[in-house]
Design a protein around this motif. Structure first.
Motif, PDB file in Angstrom:
ATOM      1  N   ARG A 224     -14.150   7.536   5.014  1.00  0.00           N
ATOM      2  CA  ARG A 224     -13.175   6.601   4.460  1.00  0.00           C
ATOM      3  C   ARG A 224     -11.895   6.565   5.299  1.00  0.00           C
ATOM      4  NH1 ARG A 224     -13.741   5.082  -0.964  1.00  0.00           N
ATOM      5  NH2 ARG A 224     -11.815   3.903  -0.633  1.00  0.00           N
TER       6      ARG A 224
ATOM      7  N   ARG B 285      -5.546   7.212   6.798  1.00  0.00           N
ATOM      8  CA  ARG B 285      -5.344   8.267   5.808  1.00  0.00           C
ATOM      9  C   ARG B 285      -6.684   8.623   5.171  1.00  0.00           C
ATOM     10  NH1 ARG B 285      -7.716   5.384   2.596  1.00  0.00           N
ATOM     11  NH2 ARG B 285      -6.877   3.728   1.259  1.00  0.00           N
TER      12      ARG B 285
ATOM     13  N   GLY C  26     -17.554  10.077  -1.160  1.00  0.00           N
ATOM     14  CA  GLY C  26     -18.807  10.540  -0.568  1.00  0.00           C
ATOM     15  C   GLY C  26     -19.106   9.842   0.746  1.00  0.00           C
TER      16      GLY C  26
ATOM     17  N   ASP D 112     -11.759  -0.182  -8.788  1.00  0.00           N
ATOM     18  CA  ASP D 112     -11.566   0.925  -9.732  1.00  0.00           C
ATOM     19  C   ASP D 112     -10.505   0.616 -10.789  1.00  0.00           C
ATOM     20  OD1 ASP D 112     -13.449   2.403  -8.367  1.00  0.00           O
ATOM     21  OD2 ASP D 112     -12.148   4.133  -7.997  1.00  0.00           O
TER      22      ASP D 112
ATOM     23  N   GLY E 232     -20.630   7.143   1.351  1.00  0.00           N
ATOM     24  CA  GLY E 232     -21.952   6.526   1.461  1.00  0.00           C
ATOM     25  C   GLY E 232     -21.976   5.127   0.879  1.00  0.00           C
TER      26      GLY E 232
ATOM     27  N   GLU F 272       0.841  -1.202   0.000  1.00  0.00           N
ATOM     28  CA  GLU F 272       0.000   0.000   0.000  1.00  0.00           C
ATOM     29  C   GLU F 272       0.879   1.257   0.000  1.00  0.00           C
ATOM     30  OE1 GLU F 272      -3.191   1.200  -0.202  1.00  0.00           O
ATOM     31  OE2 GLU F 272      -2.349   3.144   0.315  1.00  0.00           O
TER      32      GLU F 272
HETATM   33  C1  LIG Z   1     -15.569  12.447  -4.792  1.00  0.00           C
HETATM   34  C2  LIG Z   1     -15.906  10.989  -4.817  1.00  0.00           C
HETATM   35  C3  LIG Z   1     -17.005  10.537  -4.128  1.00  0.00           C
HETATM   36  C4  LIG Z   1     -17.324   9.171  -4.121  1.00  0.00           C
HETATM   37  N1  LIG Z   1     -18.378   8.777  -3.362  1.00  0.00           N
HETATM   38  C5  LIG Z   1     -18.665   7.453  -3.271  1.00  0.00           C
HETATM   39  C6  LIG Z   1     -19.680   7.013  -2.391  1.00  0.00           C
HETATM   40  O1  LIG Z   1     -20.302   7.796  -1.661  1.00  0.00           O
HETATM   41  N2  LIG Z   1     -19.955   5.695  -2.352  1.00  0.00           N
HETATM   42  C7  LIG Z   1     -19.278   4.784  -3.122  1.00  0.00           C
HETATM   43  O2  LIG Z   1     -19.597   3.591  -3.059  1.00  0.00           O
HETATM   44  N3  LIG Z   1     -18.289   5.187  -3.947  1.00  0.00           N
HETATM   45  C8  LIG Z   1     -17.942   6.494  -4.032  1.00  0.00           C
HETATM   46  N4  LIG Z   1     -16.905   6.896  -4.813  1.00  0.00           N
HETATM   47  C9  LIG Z   1     -16.130   5.879  -5.553  1.00  0.00           C
HETATM   48  C10 LIG Z   1     -15.190   5.134  -4.598  1.00  0.00           C
HETATM   49  O3  LIG Z   1     -14.405   6.062  -3.890  1.00  0.00           O
HETATM   50  C11 LIG Z   1     -14.267   4.165  -5.365  1.00  0.00           C
HETATM   51  O4  LIG Z   1     -15.005   3.480  -6.345  1.00  0.00           O
HETATM   52  C12 LIG Z   1     -13.629   3.161  -4.404  1.00  0.00           C
HETATM   53  O5  LIG Z   1     -12.779   3.810  -3.500  1.00  0.00           O
HETATM   54  C13 LIG Z   1     -12.840   2.089  -5.185  1.00  0.00           C
HETATM   55  O6  LIG Z   1     -12.145   1.257  -4.300  1.00  0.00           O
HETATM   56  P1  LIG Z   1     -10.745   0.586  -4.753  1.00  0.00           P
HETATM   57  O7  LIG Z   1     -10.287  -0.218  -3.606  1.00  0.00           O
HETATM   58  O8  LIG Z   1     -10.919  -0.037  -6.078  1.00  0.00           O
HETATM   59  O9  LIG Z   1      -9.772   1.824  -4.995  1.00  0.00           O
HETATM   60  P2  LIG Z   1      -9.257   2.907  -3.921  1.00  0.00           P
HETATM   61  O10 LIG Z   1     -10.261   3.146  -2.875  1.00  0.00           O
HETATM   62  O11 LIG Z   1      -8.813   4.065  -4.739  1.00  0.00           O
HETATM   63  O12 LIG Z   1      -8.007   2.216  -3.242  1.00  0.00           O
HETATM   64  C14 LIG Z   1      -6.796   2.065  -3.947  1.00  0.00           C
HETATM   65  C15 LIG Z   1      -5.700   1.877  -2.912  1.00  0.00           C
HETATM   66  O13 LIG Z   1      -4.483   1.618  -3.602  1.00  0.00           O
HETATM   67  C16 LIG Z   1      -3.458   2.487  -3.137  1.00  0.00           C
HETATM   68  N5  LIG Z   1      -2.576   2.727  -4.274  1.00  0.00           N
HETATM   69  C17 LIG Z   1      -2.800   3.498  -5.370  1.00  0.00           C
HETATM   70  N6  LIG Z   1      -1.770   3.435  -6.205  1.00  0.00           N
HETATM   71  C18 LIG Z   1      -0.865   2.610  -5.636  1.00  0.00           C
HETATM   72  C19 LIG Z   1       0.432   2.169  -6.022  1.00  0.00           C
HETATM   73  N7  LIG Z   1       0.972   2.573  -7.181  1.00  0.00           N
HETATM   74  N8  LIG Z   1       1.093   1.336  -5.203  1.00  0.00           N
HETATM   75  C20 LIG Z   1       0.538   0.921  -4.027  1.00  0.00           C
HETATM   76  N9  LIG Z   1      -0.680   1.320  -3.605  1.00  0.00           N
HETATM   77  C21 LIG Z   1      -1.378   2.154  -4.418  1.00  0.00           C
HETATM   78  C22 LIG Z   1      -4.190   3.722  -2.655  1.00  0.00           C
HETATM   79  O14 LIG Z   1      -3.447   4.450  -1.709  1.00  0.00           O
HETATM   80  C23 LIG Z   1      -5.471   3.116  -2.071  1.00  0.00           C
HETATM   81  O15 LIG Z   1      -5.296   2.747  -0.733  1.00  0.00           O
HETATM   82  C24 LIG Z   1     -16.550   8.244  -4.854  1.00  0.00           C
HETATM   83  C25 LIG Z   1     -15.429   8.706  -5.561  1.00  0.00           C
HETATM   84  C26 LIG Z   1     -15.111  10.061  -5.549  1.00  0.00           C
HETATM   85  C27 LIG Z   1     -13.902  10.539  -6.304  1.00  0.00           C
END
Ligand SMILES: Cc1cc2nc3c(=O)[nH]c(=O)nc-3n(C[C@H](O)[C@H](O)[C@H](O)COP(=O)(O)OP(=O)(O)OC[C@H]3O[C@@H](n4cnc5c(N)ncnc54)[C@H](O)[C@@H]3O)c2cc1C
Length: 427
Positions: free
Chosen positions: A108, A45, A50, A306, A52, A39
């Motif tokens: 978050r 952090r 949002g 994502d 939610g 990570e």
């Molecule tokens: C403004 C905003 C509001 C949102 N509101 C909502 C909501 O209310 N409800 C909802 O369901 N979704 C919401 N979303 C979408 C949601 O935030 C994401 O879809 C979700 O966080 C995806 O989870 P993830 O684990 O795929 O990626 P992330 O949550 O982005 O986690 C990725 C992790 O990988 C780490 N990382 C990144 N690059 C590297 C690297 N090169 N090496 C090592 N580690 C790395 C990061 O630090 C992070 O910890 C919102 C997004 C935004 C921008």
């Protein structure tokens, strides 16, 4: 592909400890696999979001064994309040076989750490402060590990494993390093949010504002395809934000931060959503939607959350889908690693994109189509004007937009949605 060989650091490497990474690591560790999560940041952090969760996301937390009761620090909500066209409508979450009838809110900052700790408690190892810059491949192009930089000195590091889960979010650095670019024809969103200290902090509903006007040219206000939200956090603050779709002409040409301020300046003063009540800065990020990066499996690399474009194109929700895709990915990795020949393991891994298509493919195709249709301001205006006054219709729309329907043995609405997802063409 082999299981852990001498020289490997783990059986599976997970890049990123967001909801996707921590959920995947939990499932893998629970199954007894040696999992290493790398990570970039250090917990706790902040993460721009949002905060939610619809019942679809709650289900994933329950699957992970997380205690979602209010006593465990979760703020429950019972539905969505929709505001638009002079109308305010409170729509309760449907009570379904597949999903619980409540949503949740949790910052978050706290949520991600809780999920990471859950993964650790099940035996996953997490190394923080480690930024992965790319995958390491062998001569055949197969992933054998990852490389990156660690700690304040950015010490170069490499970690080896026969399988890597890219859970690194929208930046998708690991996928990009092996040439997996985003598919430009699929929708993206962009969203900004800010916390405010507000009287609206306690709310039983998530609130969504369907009319988002760009008033930068006061003589010609433009209705944008997207929505604003106000989520009470229960701790004296609210999370307020807005999201816009890439299918909109305004995408990439709008000052989103200014748009947020301008929208909030038009809300009632007693809501306390003006500059003087702001708690922190406006943060923003992109929302990769509708499977906008594929293939979800190739050469030992699985894209999850994502990183694989798993955000719901209908409503911008991504946390639940990150955890859902993590569960599906982990299931296929566990099966693959239980097999004795390389060919058989590979067949199991190729089942991951197939399973994703089965569970979300049709729904996301429909969502991608939806983003194209509502990009037309006239359609958006008419939908708000004629749709909102009809509560029965809006209950159906809520199910459709939040993916809250039973695929089997559902009611009439559920069957209509299930049929639409089967008929949806690829766009
Ligand atoms: C403004 C905003 C509001 C949102 N509101 C909502 C909501 O209310 N409800 C909802 O369901 N979704 C919401 N979303 C979408 C949601 O935030 C994401 O879809 C979700 O966080 C995806 O989870 P993830 O684990 O795929 O990626 P992330 O949550 O982005 O986690 C990725 C992790 O990988 C780490 N990382 C990144 N690059 C590297 C690297 N090169 N090496 C090592 N580690 C790395 C990061 O630090 C992070 O910890 C919102 C997004 C935004 C921008």
């Amino acid at each position: 592909m082999s299981r852990k060989q001498p020289g490997d650091d783990a059986e599976v490497i997970v890049v990123g400890a967001g909801p996707a990474g921590s959920a995947a690591a939990t499932y893998l560790a629970k199954a007894g696999l040696d999992v290493l999560v790398l990570e970039k940041t250090v917990f706790p952090r902040e993460k721009v979001c949002g905060d939610g969760l619809t019942p679809r996301g709650v289900k994933q937390l329950i699957d992970l064994g997380i205690d979602t009761r209010p006593q465990a620090g979760w703020l429950h909500n019972k539905g969505l309040r929709v505001v638009g066209g002079g109308i305010t409508l409170e729509l309760d979450w449907p009570d379904l076989a597949s999903f619980p009838p409540y949503g949740l809110v949790r910052p978050r900052q706290d949520f991600d750490e809780l999920l990471a700790n859950n993964a650790k408690a099940h035996g996953a190892r997490i190394i923080e402060h480690t930024t992965i810059t790319g995958a390491i491949t062998d001569k055949t192009g197969r992933i054998v590990g990852v490389e990156g930089k660690q700690g304040p000195d950015k010490t170069p590091v490499t970690y080896k494993a026969p399988l890597v889960l890219a859970c690194d979010g929208v930046s998708a650095r690991t996928a990009l390093s092996v040439g997996l670019d985003k598919i430009e024809s699929r929708p993206m969103g962009v969203a900004v949010r800010r916390y405010y200290t507000s009287v609206r902090t306690k709310d039983d509903y998530l609130e969504s504002h369907l009319e988002l006007w760009d008033r930068s040219d006061p003589a010609n206000p433009v209705l944008l395809p997207g929505y604003g939200w106000i989520f009470g956090m229960g701790d004296g603050t609210v999370n307020v934000g807005l999201g816009i779709l890439s299918t909109s002409k305004a995408y990439g040409t709008t000052d989103y931060r200014q748009l947020l301020r301008s929208w909030l300046d038009h809300t009632p003063e007693e809501w306390e959503l003006r500059e003087e009540h702001a708690a922190g800065k406006i943060g923003g990020a992109a929302l990769p939607m509708g499977f906008n990066r594929t293939p979800h499996y190739r050469n030992g690399l699985l894209l999850v959350g994502d990183a694989g474009g798993m955000v719901n194109p209908f409503n911008g929700e991504g946390i639940g889908y990150a955890m859902e895709s993590a569960r599906i990915a982990a299931e296929h990795v566990i099966h693959a690693l239980s097999r004795t020949t390389a060919d058989s393991r590979e067949r199991a891994l190729h089942g991951y994109p197939v399973a994703l298509q089965e569970s979300l493919g049709g729904y996301y195709r429909l969502g991608n189509l939806f983003t194209k249709i509502i990009a037309n301001p006239a359609i958006m205006r008419n939908a708000t004007k004629h749709g909102l006054p009809r509560k029965r219709l809006m209950q159906f729309v809520l199910k459709l937009l939040a993916g809250l329907y039973d695929k089997r043995d559902g009611d009439f609405d559920d069957r209509v949605i299930a049929t639409l997802t089967r008929l949806a063409p690829s766009v």
